[in-house]
Design a protein around this motif. Structure first.
Motif, PDB file in Angstrom:
ATOM      1  N   ALA A 158      -3.690   5.298 -15.873  1.00 39.22           N
ATOM      2  CA  ALA A 158      -2.852   5.550 -17.054  1.00 39.22           C
ATOM      3  C   ALA A 158      -1.374   5.319 -16.724  1.00 39.22           C
ATOM      4  N   LYS A 159      -0.966   5.801 -15.562  1.00 38.62           N
ATOM      5  CA  LYS A 159       0.424   5.627 -15.132  1.00 38.62           C
ATOM      6  C   LYS A 159       0.765   4.139 -14.961  1.00 38.62           C
ATOM      7  N   LEU A 160      -0.134   3.398 -14.306  1.00 38.83           N
ATOM      8  CA  LEU A 160       0.094   1.971 -14.094  1.00 38.83           C
ATOM      9  C   LEU A 160       0.100   1.197 -15.414  1.00 38.83           C
ATOM     10  N   GLU A 161      -0.787   1.575 -16.328  1.00 36.61           N
ATOM     11  CA  GLU A 161      -0.813   0.914 -17.640  1.00 36.61           C
ATOM     12  C   GLU A 161       0.495   1.165 -18.389  1.00 36.61           C
ATOM     13  N   GLY A 162       1.013   2.394 -18.303  1.00 40.55           N
ATOM     14  CA  GLY A 162       2.290   2.715 -18.949  1.00 40.55           C
ATOM     15  C   GLY A 162       3.423   1.885 -18.377  1.00 40.55           C
ATOM     16  N   LYS A 163       3.491   1.813 -17.043  1.00 43.77           N
ATOM     17  CA  LYS A 163       4.539   1.018 -16.402  1.00 43.77           C
ATOM     18  C   LYS A 163       4.399  -0.458 -16.767  1.00 43.77           C
ATOM     19  N   SER A 164       3.161  -0.950 -16.767  1.00 50.30           N
ATOM     20  CA  SER A 164       2.932  -2.364 -17.120  1.00 50.30           C
ATOM     21  C   SER A 164       3.392  -2.647 -18.543  1.00 50.30           C
ATOM     22  N   ASN A 165       3.079  -1.732 -19.453  1.00 49.88           N
ATOM     23  CA  ASN A 165       3.505  -1.923 -20.847  1.00 49.88           C
ATOM     24  C   ASN A 165       5.021  -1.912 -20.969  1.00 49.88           C
ATOM     25  N   GLN A 166       5.684  -1.026 -20.214  1.00 52.24           N
ATOM     26  CA  GLN A 166       7.150  -0.999 -20.245  1.00 52.24           C
ATOM     27  C   GLN A 166       7.727  -2.322 -19.752  1.00 52.24           C
ATOM     28  N   VAL A 167       7.187  -2.833 -18.670  1.00 48.37           N
ATOM     29  CA  VAL A 167       7.694  -4.100 -18.116  1.00 48.37           C
ATOM     30  C   VAL A 167       7.406  -5.238 -19.085  1.00 48.37           C
ATOM     31  N   ARG A 168       6.227  -5.237 -19.713  1.00 50.68           N
ATOM     32  CA  ARG A 168       5.905  -6.283 -20.703  1.00 50.68           C
ATOM     33  C   ARG A 168       6.895  -6.246 -21.866  1.00 50.68           C
ATOM     34  N   HIS A 169       7.190  -5.024 -22.351  1.00 48.66           N
ATOM     35  CA  HIS A 169       8.150  -4.890 -23.456  1.00 48.66           C
ATOM     36  C   HIS A 169       9.533  -5.370 -23.029  1.00 48.66           C
ATOM     37  N   LYS A 170       9.915  -5.059 -21.801  1.00 51.26           N
ATOM     38  CA  LYS A 170      11.207  -5.487 -21.272  1.00 51.26           C
ATOM     39  C   LYS A 170      11.267  -7.009 -21.197  1.00 51.26           C
ATOM     40  N   ILE A 171      10.193  -7.618 -20.693  1.00 53.66           N
ATOM     41  CA  ILE A 171      10.127  -9.088 -20.601  1.00 53.66           C
ATOM     42  C   ILE A 171      10.196  -9.697 -21.998  1.00 53.66           C
ATOM     43  N   GLU A 172       9.469  -9.107 -22.936  1.00 58.15           N
ATOM     44  CA  GLU A 172       9.449  -9.625 -24.306  1.00 58.15           C
ATOM     45  C   GLU A 172      10.824  -9.489 -24.956  1.00 58.15           C
ATOM     46  N   ALA A 173      11.500  -8.359 -24.728  1.00 56.63           N
ATOM     47  CA  ALA A 173      12.840  -8.159 -25.295  1.00 56.63           C
ATOM     48  C   ALA A 173      13.812  -9.197 -24.739  1.00 56.63           C
ATOM     49  N   LYS A 174      13.708  -9.471 -23.454  1.00 53.53           N
ATOM     50  CA  LYS A 174      14.593 -10.471 -22.839  1.00 53.53           C
ATOM     51  C   LYS A 174      14.257 -11.871 -23.335  1.00 53.53           C
ATOM     52  N   ASP A 220      11.340  -9.242 -13.104  1.00 56.40           N
ATOM     53  CA  ASP A 220      10.408  -8.556 -14.002  1.00 56.40           C
ATOM     54  C   ASP A 220       9.004  -9.152 -13.909  1.00 56.40           C
ATOM     55  N   GLU A 221       8.929 -10.473 -13.816  1.00 58.59           N
ATOM     56  CA  GLU A 221       7.618 -11.121 -13.687  1.00 58.59           C
ATOM     57  C   GLU A 221       6.929 -10.702 -12.392  1.00 58.59           C
ATOM     58  N   THR A 222       7.694 -10.627 -11.306  1.00 54.07           N
ATOM     59  CA  THR A 222       7.143 -10.202 -10.021  1.00 54.07           C
ATOM     60  C   THR A 222       6.654  -8.765 -10.105  1.00 54.07           C
ATOM     61  N   GLN A 223       7.444  -7.910 -10.749  1.00 54.98           N
ATOM     62  CA  GLN A 223       7.046  -6.510 -10.905  1.00 54.98           C
ATOM     63  C   GLN A 223       5.775  -6.400 -11.743  1.00 54.98           C
ATOM     64  N   LEU A 224       5.666  -7.201 -12.801  1.00 50.27           N
ATOM     65  CA  LEU A 224       4.475  -7.170 -13.643  1.00 50.27           C
ATOM     66  C   LEU A 224       3.245  -7.641 -12.859  1.00 50.27           C
ATOM     67  N   GLN A 225       3.397  -8.676 -12.052  1.00 47.28           N
ATOM     68  CA  GLN A 225       2.278  -9.157 -11.229  1.00 47.28           C
ATOM     69  C   GLN A 225       1.828  -8.086 -10.236  1.00 47.28           C
TER      70      GLN A 225
END
Length: 181
Positions: A143-159, A91-96
């Motif tokens: 907008a698409k990239l920001e949405g994906k980034s936010n999803q990954v951030r939320h996923k990282i935060e949930a984990k 997830d960190e790699t994907q966020l980077q």
């Protein structure tokens, strides 16, 4: 009584309620003594059976305490390490990667906006129609990239929260029996 409304009759499945039970007996000296206790009583129509409070509660409490003792033996360290390995790096790699793509798209947008200024002065290389299309496409991409980034951030935060909760659980499990008692 601990288990009123929780425990059920083993014969008919109805909940057990409490009922007073009075026993009279005489002492050797001749004095009559009344002893009043509470018992569990089946509220089913077929059986009007009563059960000793101590007997029922001791069975349940023994099971609860055995379960709490078993929990003390559970080692969550392995589970925590597996979670960190399995999820953290990917997830960190994907966020980077998404952050880099987002930075590139924003830089591209700035380039187009600068080109608009040149186009207004009539020194630009692109037509205004082409610039509008490029700006619109880049805006959608951002907008698409920001949405994906936010999803990954939320996923990282949930984990991260899940790991934190497991660590807290691991810390408190040894105290549960003491707290319960």
């Amino acid at each position: 009584m601990l288990l009123i409304g929780i425990v059920r009759c083993g014969h008919c499945g109805y909940t057990l309620s409490s009922t007073p039970n009075t026993k009279k007996y005489k002492l050797k000296v001749g004095t009559e003594v009344k002893k009043r206790t509470l018992k569990y009583r089946c509220s089913g129509k077929a059986l009007k059976t009563t059960y000793s409070q101590k007997r029922v509660e001791n069975v349940v409490l023994d099971e609860v305490l055995q379960y709490l003792d078993h929990l003390e033996q559970v080692d969550l360290t392995k589970k925590l390490n597996e979670m960190k390995k399995r999820n953290g790096d990917k997830d960190e790699t994907q966020l980077q990667r998404l952050s880099k793509e987002l930075d590139d798209a924003r830089e591209e947008m700035n380039m187009y906006k600068n080109e608009v200024k040149l186009s207004i002065k009539r020194t630009g290389r692109f037509t205004s129609e082409l610039l509008n299309e490029l700006i619109e496409e880049t805006s959608q991409q951002i907008a698409k990239l920001e949405g994906k980034s936010n999803q990954v951030r939320h996923k990282i935060e949930a984990k991260r929260i899940e790991r934190k909760e497991l660590e807290t659980l691991q810390h408190h499990i040894p105290n549960w029996r003491m707290v319960f008692n």
